[in-house]
Scaffold this motif. Structure first.
Motif, mmCIF file in Angstrom:
data_model
loop_
_atom_site.group_PDB
_atom_site.id
_atom_site.type_symbol
_atom_site.label_atom_id
_atom_site.label_comp_id
_atom_site.label_asym_id
_atom_site.label_seq_id
_atom_site.Cartn_x
_atom_site.Cartn_y
_atom_site.Cartn_z
ATOM 1 N N TRP A 21 0.753 -0.685 -0.175
ATOM 2 C CA TRP A 21 0.029 0.061 -0.169
ATOM 3 C C TRP A 21 0.969 1.029 -0.188
ATOM 4 O O TRP A 21 1.874 1.429 0.121
ATOM 5 C CB TRP A 21 -0.690 -0.385 1.098
ATOM 6 C CG TRP A 21 -0.414 0.487 2.581
ATOM 7 C CD1 TRP A 21 0.275 1.340 3.008
ATOM 8 C CD2 TRP A 21 0.610 -0.984 3.230
ATOM 9 N NE1 TRP A 21 1.112 0.702 4.649
ATOM 10 C CE2 TRP A 21 1.008 -0.335 4.462
ATOM 11 C CE3 TRP A 21 1.024 -2.164 3.163
ATOM 12 C CZ2 TRP A 21 1.645 -1.334 5.972
ATOM 13 C CZ3 TRP A 21 1.186 -3.462 4.132
ATOM 14 C CH2 TRP A 21 1.584 -2.501 5.179
ATOM 15 N N TRP A 22 0.243 1.839 -0.257
ATOM 16 C CA TRP A 22 0.692 3.459 -0.607
ATOM 17 C C TRP A 22 1.319 4.414 1.035
ATOM 18 O O TRP A 22 -0.338 4.838 1.166
ATOM 19 C CB TRP A 22 0.576 4.285 -1.369
ATOM 20 C CG TRP A 22 0.743 5.704 -1.293
ATOM 21 C CD1 TRP A 22 0.508 7.380 -1.376
ATOM 22 C CD2 TRP A 22 2.760 5.770 -2.056
ATOM 23 N NE1 TRP A 22 1.496 7.787 -2.099
ATOM 24 C CE2 TRP A 22 2.723 7.823 -2.034
ATOM 25 C CE3 TRP A 22 3.514 5.105 -2.740
ATOM 26 C CZ2 TRP A 22 3.897 7.986 -2.827
ATOM 27 C CZ3 TRP A 22 5.051 5.925 -3.026
ATOM 28 C CH2 TRP A 22 4.921 7.324 -2.253
ATOM 29 N N ASN A 23 2.214 4.658 1.179
ATOM 30 C CA ASN A 23 2.041 5.270 2.370
ATOM 31 C C ASN A 23 2.576 6.879 1.955
ATOM 32 O O ASN A 23 3.136 7.084 1.849
ATOM 33 C CB ASN A 23 3.224 5.072 3.497
ATOM 34 C CG ASN A 23 3.098 5.742 4.971
ATOM 35 O OD1 ASN A 23 3.471 6.802 5.142
ATOM 36 N ND2 ASN A 23 3.926 5.013 6.109
ATOM 37 N N ALA A 24 1.016 7.517 2.197
ATOM 38 C CA ALA A 24 1.103 8.851 1.636
ATOM 39 C C ALA A 24 1.812 10.234 2.709
ATOM 40 O O ALA A 24 2.370 11.088 2.052
ATOM 41 C CB ALA A 24 -0.355 9.456 1.952
ATOM 42 N N ASN A 68 5.726 8.854 1.358
ATOM 43 C CA ASN A 68 5.475 9.011 0.420
ATOM 44 C C ASN A 68 6.557 7.629 -0.052
ATOM 45 O O ASN A 68 7.406 7.945 -0.876
ATOM 46 C CB ASN A 68 6.322 10.326 -0.337
ATOM 47 C CG ASN A 68 5.802 10.971 -0.426
ATOM 48 O OD1 ASN A 68 4.474 11.734 -0.491
ATOM 49 N ND2 ASN A 68 6.062 12.450 -0.151
ATOM 50 N N LYS A 69 6.200 6.079 -0.039
ATOM 51 C CA LYS A 69 6.652 5.038 0.287
ATOM 52 C C LYS A 69 5.515 4.105 0.096
ATOM 53 O O LYS A 69 4.649 4.199 0.618
ATOM 54 C CB LYS A 69 7.614 4.771 0.951
ATOM 55 C CG LYS A 69 7.260 5.283 2.362
ATOM 56 C CD LYS A 69 8.179 4.684 3.365
ATOM 57 C CE LYS A 69 8.365 4.229 4.717
ATOM 58 N NZ LYS A 69 9.197 3.979 5.490
ATOM 59 N N PHE A 70 5.927 3.023 -0.547
ATOM 60 C CA PHE A 70 5.342 1.532 -0.834
ATOM 61 C C PHE A 70 5.000 1.381 0.783
ATOM 62 O O PHE A 70 6.593 0.864 0.410
ATOM 63 C CB PHE A 70 4.870 1.124 -1.700
ATOM 64 C CG PHE A 70 4.297 1.906 -3.253
ATOM 65 C CD1 PHE A 70 3.110 1.703 -2.926
ATOM 66 C CD2 PHE A 70 5.194 2.654 -3.946
ATOM 67 C CE1 PHE A 70 2.270 1.597 -4.055
ATOM 68 C CE2 PHE A 70 4.566 2.893 -4.849
ATOM 69 C CZ PHE A 70 2.834 2.519 -4.904
ATOM 70 N N GLU A 81 -4.496 2.298 -1.614
ATOM 71 C CA GLU A 81 -3.865 3.476 -1.083
ATOM 72 C C GLU A 81 -4.337 4.008 0.366
ATOM 73 O O GLU A 81 -2.898 4.709 0.645
ATOM 74 C CB GLU A 81 -5.441 4.406 -2.051
ATOM 75 C CG GLU A 81 -5.817 4.343 -3.419
ATOM 76 C CD GLU A 81 -6.368 5.609 -3.653
ATOM 77 O OE1 GLU A 81 -7.037 5.766 -2.426
ATOM 78 O OE2 GLU A 81 -6.864 5.201 -4.698
#
Length: 445
Positions: A385-388, A391-393, A441
């Motif tokens: 998942w995306w760590n918003a 800013n990394k998966f 997401e």
């Protein structure tokens, strides 16, 4: 020169004659052998999912006429001033011819009521939208509540979207929904695309029982690989036709006949089972006797026994090579092998450039410890998942990675490439990962 030049093993041998080939080398070997199928013309209604085989130039401008961008009134810009009243001489609807001569008659200032998308009458050069117009009670005239207008206001000029002769799509473009719309927009009813690859799916083994059999005989297991691969390929490859061959028994003559039947219809055969070191691993025997084996084993876990080969006799296919991907029988090994190698090969046959056909890669930060294998790099099933905020998966393991355990694929959307080494990778390890599903997401709950 391929990495695999070994011949059949000597009688009684217990070791494989094939070297283990790294993943990147296998993909390079596949790219050398797989080229696009011959182009064909298809109706636009059948072009979705295909790959363009030639550039597309617009045969005519879009729009082909001056079109109103708003619901409003077509007028001459030089006539517009605040408070001036115009006689409504005509009404112009989209898809209908505009009426000429609206200025004729005793009225000093005349306009046409016009709808969005309608052709602007020749004598007018702009549109005043309805929101700044006041219509008389009898509907015969209109007064504009603006100080003025400029030529071209709220008008789509001829060719403003697409100019005649403009390059709109290039060869090699994958045709999705937007491309279908664009092709229709420029009147391309027939589209030149690369040929549609046909792929046959077959399971092997006397122990397998079809899902429709009830009950499953004692000593048998359900064939999960074939329905799984059929679903995978139909979902991943709208450019291909996927055929179901059924289950081949552990009898060489019948197996050979089923493969010959497959290649009378298909460009590629994907099988599962029969490629290890057992007494009845007959797919390996067929490939060694009837095919040129390019890859006999892959340096990866799971999926080491994968074989990639070309059928030697291709007279029935117009001289084009026919390919075999013989995947291991364990369900996870079979699915991972298809994701990594069979799908990229089929994309290349359908016209996708080799660099774009390979599995997409991202970098993930592992949230769980991962055990390494000292013998082979491992494609570890994980959920990413995306760590918003950072800013990394990020990714976490799906649990036990035994190659027979389909549960390890249930929520997996990446295959994290764990290096070949001893010991463990601690939480926070940064790994390359092959994408096999939709990336999330946010972290799943």
């Amino acid at each position: 020169m391929d990495c695999c030049a070994a011949g059949p093993p000597a009688p009684g041998t217990t070791s494989s004659p094939y070297p283990m080939v790294p993943i990147s080398d296998v993909l390079a070997i596949i790219a050398r052998h797989c080229s696009p199928l011959p182009p064909q013309e298809v109706a636009l209604s059948h072009a979705h999912g295909r790959v363009l085989a030639s550039d597309v130039l617009a045969p005519a401008p879009v729009p082909p006429f001056r079109a109103s961008m708003k619901d409003g009134y077509a007028v001459r810009a030089q006539d517009v001033e605040r408070g001036r009243t115009f006689h409504i001489g005509s009404r112009v609807l989209a898809g209908h011819e505009s009426k000429e001569g609206a200025h004729a008659g005793p009225h000093a200032h005349t306009c046409s009521k016009i709808m969005t998308g309608a052709a602007l009458p020749n004598e007018y050069d702009c549109v005043i939208m309805v929101e700044v117009a006041s219509v008389s009670e009898d509907g015969a005239s209109v007064t504009f509540l603006v100080d003025g207008a400029v030529p071209g206001q709220d008008v789509r000029a001829i060719g403003s979207d697409v100019e005649q002769g403009q390059l709109v799509l290039t060869a090699g473009t994958h045709i999705g929904a937007a491309e279908i719309g664009l092709l229709a927009c420029v009147s391309c009813n027939q589209v030149k695309v690369y040929g549609q690859a046909k792929v046959a799916i077959m399971s092997t083994g006397d122990e397998l029982c079809d899902i429709t059999a009830n009950p499953c005989p004692e000593g048998h297991i359900r064939d999960s690989n074939r329905p799984m691969l059929l679903a995978l390929l139909r979902d991943a490859l709208p450019c291909a036709e996927v055929l179901d061959l059924g289950i081949a028994p552990d009898r060489y003559g019948e197996l050979s006949s089923m493969i010959d039947e497959a290649f009378s219809m298909a460009d590629v055969l994907i099988s599962s089972g029969g490629v290890s070191m057992g007494d009845v691993d007959l797919m390996k025997r067929f490939l060694q006797e009837r095919c040129e084996v390019h890859v006999g084993r892959v340096l990866m876990k799971p999926g080491k026994p994968l074989m990639f080969a070309t059928l030697k006799d291709t007279a029935g296919g117009g001289g084009r090579p026919k390919f075999v991907f013989a995947t291991p029988g364990n369900p996870v090994s079979s699915l991972v092998s298809c994701h990594m190698f069979a799908i990229p090969a089929l994309r290349m046959l359908c016209g996708t450039a080799s660099g774009l056909a390979a599995p997409k890669r991202v970098t993930v930060h592992m949230r769980t410890r991962v055990r390494c294998d000292k013998h082979r790099p491992e494609l570890h099933r994980a959920t990413a998942w995306w760590n918003a905020i950072e800013n990394k998966f990020e990714a976490e393991s799906t649990g036990s990675q035994v190659s027979s355990r389909l549960l390890s694929l249930r929520s997996a959307n990446v295959l994290a490439l764990v290096p070949q080494q001893e010991g463990w990778l601690e939480t926070g390890a940064v790994l390359p990962a092959y994408v096999i599903g939709e990336l999330l997401e946010e972290q799943p709950r």
